[in-house]
Design an enzyme around this catalytic site. Structure first.
Site, mmCIF file in Angstrom:
data_model
loop_
_atom_site.group_PDB
_atom_site.id
_atom_site.type_symbol
_atom_site.label_atom_id
_atom_site.label_comp_id
_atom_site.label_asym_id
_atom_site.label_seq_id
_atom_site.Cartn_x
_atom_site.Cartn_y
_atom_site.Cartn_z
ATOM 1 N N ASP A 60 5.206 -5.358 15.162
ATOM 2 C CA ASP A 60 3.848 -4.990 15.537
ATOM 3 C C ASP A 60 4.001 -3.698 16.327
ATOM 4 O O ASP A 60 4.630 -3.695 17.396
ATOM 5 C CB ASP A 60 3.215 -6.085 16.388
ATOM 6 C CG ASP A 60 1.769 -5.800 16.779
ATOM 7 O OD1 ASP A 60 1.382 -4.612 16.803
ATOM 8 O OD2 ASP A 60 1.030 -6.756 17.072
ATOM 9 N N GLY A 71 0.785 -1.230 0.000
ATOM 10 C CA GLY A 71 0.000 0.000 0.000
ATOM 11 C C GLY A 71 0.814 1.275 0.000
ATOM 12 O O GLY A 71 1.883 1.370 -0.629
ATOM 13 N N ILE A 72 0.317 2.273 0.723
ATOM 14 C CA ILE A 72 0.933 3.594 0.747
ATOM 15 C C ILE A 72 2.343 3.543 1.323
ATOM 16 O O ILE A 72 3.261 4.172 0.803
ATOM 17 C CB ILE A 72 0.052 4.574 1.549
ATOM 18 C CG1 ILE A 72 -1.232 4.889 0.754
ATOM 19 C CG2 ILE A 72 0.812 5.859 1.862
ATOM 20 C CD1 ILE A 72 -2.255 5.707 1.523
ATOM 21 N N LYS A 110 4.116 -6.209 10.112
ATOM 22 C CA LYS A 110 3.836 -7.523 10.697
ATOM 23 C C LYS A 110 3.908 -8.667 9.692
ATOM 24 O O LYS A 110 4.119 -9.811 10.075
ATOM 25 C CB LYS A 110 2.441 -7.526 11.324
ATOM 26 C CG LYS A 110 2.291 -6.684 12.569
ATOM 27 C CD LYS A 110 1.024 -7.058 13.330
ATOM 28 C CE LYS A 110 -0.208 -6.963 12.461
ATOM 29 N NZ LYS A 110 -1.423 -7.380 13.193
ATOM 30 N N TYR A 115 -13.082 5.518 15.219
ATOM 31 C CA TYR A 115 -12.035 5.640 14.199
ATOM 32 C C TYR A 115 -11.515 7.072 14.132
ATOM 33 O O TYR A 115 -10.303 7.300 14.038
ATOM 34 C CB TYR A 115 -12.582 5.215 12.842
ATOM 35 C CG TYR A 115 -11.618 5.450 11.697
ATOM 36 C CD1 TYR A 115 -10.415 4.755 11.625
ATOM 37 C CD2 TYR A 115 -11.909 6.361 10.677
ATOM 38 C CE1 TYR A 115 -9.521 4.963 10.574
ATOM 39 C CE2 TYR A 115 -11.034 6.573 9.628
ATOM 40 C CZ TYR A 115 -9.841 5.876 9.581
ATOM 41 O OH TYR A 115 -8.961 6.096 8.540
#
Length: 425
Positions: free
Chosen positions: A76, A23-24, A44, A170
């Site tokens: 993690d 991803g980013i 992870k 969130y």
């Protein structure tokens, strides 16, 4: 497609990126690698994910192939010992860290009642606590750099209650990352460490988003975020700090005049799914939730009646469309100007439609007579819950419970349409 040229300013610099296996995070790593940068992949995923491509080791191979040096670390961000070990290994291999990118994040676009505490804790422990922890532990090393940056992938601190109301847990977790920027940018000024935030204007086509939504045609490519991050990280940290930047504004300032190549589908360049936390009407319309009026006791009772009647043998969906049909009008048609097709799956499988483009409107079972502007596909239980105000359409879409094809802008008008229907009910 990168539209910002590499300048070599990050050559020899060491970036510590959380969540960089895909991803980013990986895109930023690859952009920096083209300068000859060193990248610590702190993530992870050591073993392949069943649904998402990429591990810390495959990311390391790509970074090396792009011209950089890589150090894959199993991390993690909730585990202090793992974060510290990765930092120690980075110092040992690359003699320091110049740039920390807090990219790792967890998301659940759910309301208060629908957010279980396990998911709440996950978001806060990864987003807010993980960002704070990585920044805290990297600080002694960053102090030794003459080009020290911290970049958080988090939104501007927008105190509009709207952005809290739709997914408060969130929002709190992401704003925790942004508050780290606000506080640390001032706190770390004496050490010449620039602390900034970067947020995308639109949805970004990552493997995770594709898995959730099933469609990235109305998203931008990840390159716009990596280009923007690169521009920010090349700036003088003594001067450039405390900014809450938006990706397209940064690349425009860097000289990119045409953003079309960033669009996954050039045909949708003016029809992109906009991201949250930004107070322009486009973004708000895409995240418009069921209003208080729509969630009123009167409508809730109607929703209960649908289920009661369904138990009597009529089914929820026919009862729902029967109620909708009684509220259609030429005025609503004029406001909406869209035809919707609903492909309902599951227990009450079938095809339904609402025509709010022709005459005084119509709805019912089967495909619409006119071609649909937007086709929505979802399970019958989720469909009924959406019209009952129990499931927010944006939440359903982002979680993969609702799939949309066609004109995304008109699809998002559905929420306004539901409000209009309820006001007339």
């Amino acid at each position: 497609m990168s539209l910002v040229a590499n300048t070599g300013k990050l050559a020899g610099r060491t970036l510590f990126i959380t969540g960089a296996s895909r991803g980013i995070g990986k895109a930023i790593a690859l952009k920096a690698a083209k300068d000859g940068a060193n990248v610590v992949i702190a993530a992870k995923t050591a073993e392949p994910h069943p649904k998402l491509p990429g591990t810390i080791y495959t990311a390391a191979e790509e970074i090396e192939a792009a011209g950089g040096k890589a150090l894959p670390c199993i991390v993690d961000v909730r585990d202090e010992k793992q974060v510290q070990k990765a930092i120690d290994d980075a110092v040992k291999k690359f003699n320091g860290i110049d740039i920390l990118i807090n990219n790792a994040s967890a998301i659940s676009l759910t309301g208060t009642a629908q957010t279980d505490m396990k998911r709440y804790d996950l978001m806060h422990n990864i987003n807010t606590r993980g960002t704070f922890l990585a920044s805290k532990l990297c600080l002694p090393v960053l102090k030794n750099s003459n080009h020290a940056h911290i970049l958080n992938l988090s939104p501007p601190l927008n105190m509009n209650p709207y952005w809290f109301s739709i997914h408060v847990a969130y929002t709190m977790a992401k704003y925790g990352m942004s508050m780290c920027v606000l506080g640390m940018s001032e706190e770390f000024k004496p050490f010449n460490i620039g602390v900034n935030a970067l947020w995308p204007r639109t949805a970004i086509a990552t493997a995770a988003i594709e898995m959730l939504t099933g469609d990235t045609s109305t998203s931008r490519k990840v390159d716009i975020v990596s280009d923007a991050a690169y521009v920010m990280l090349c700036k003088d940290p003594k001067i450039y700090t405390g900014n809450f930047a938006i990706d397209d504004e940064i690349v425009r300032e860097a000289g990119v005049k045409d953003l079309t190549p960033y669009a996954c589908d050039p045909k949708n360049v003016n029809n992109l799914l906009l991201d949250g936390f930004l107070d322009d009407e486009g973004a708000k319309s895409h995240h418009q939730t069921v209003t208080k009026a729509f969630q009123s006791r009167k409508y809730h009772t109607s929703a209960v009646n649908y289920k009661e009647k369904a138990e009597e043998g009529g089914g929820q969906i026919p009862q729902l469309f029967s109620a909708i049909g009684k509220t259609l009008s030429a005025e609503l048609v004029k406001k909406t100007n869209a035809v919707y097709q609903f492909n309902v799956k599951g227990k009450e499988e079938g095809v339904w439609h609402i025509d709010l483009k022709n005459g005084e409107g119509s709805c019912g079972q089967g495909e619409p007579k006119s071609p649909p502007d937007a086709t929505l596909t979802m399970d019958s239980n989720n469909f009924a819950d959406m019209f009952a105000g129990k499931l927010k359409p944006t939440t359903a879409f982002m979680m993969g419970k609702l799939k949309i094809s066609g004109d995304i802008q008109k699809a998002m008008k559905l929420e306004k349409m539901m409000k209009s229907l309820k006001n007339k009910a």
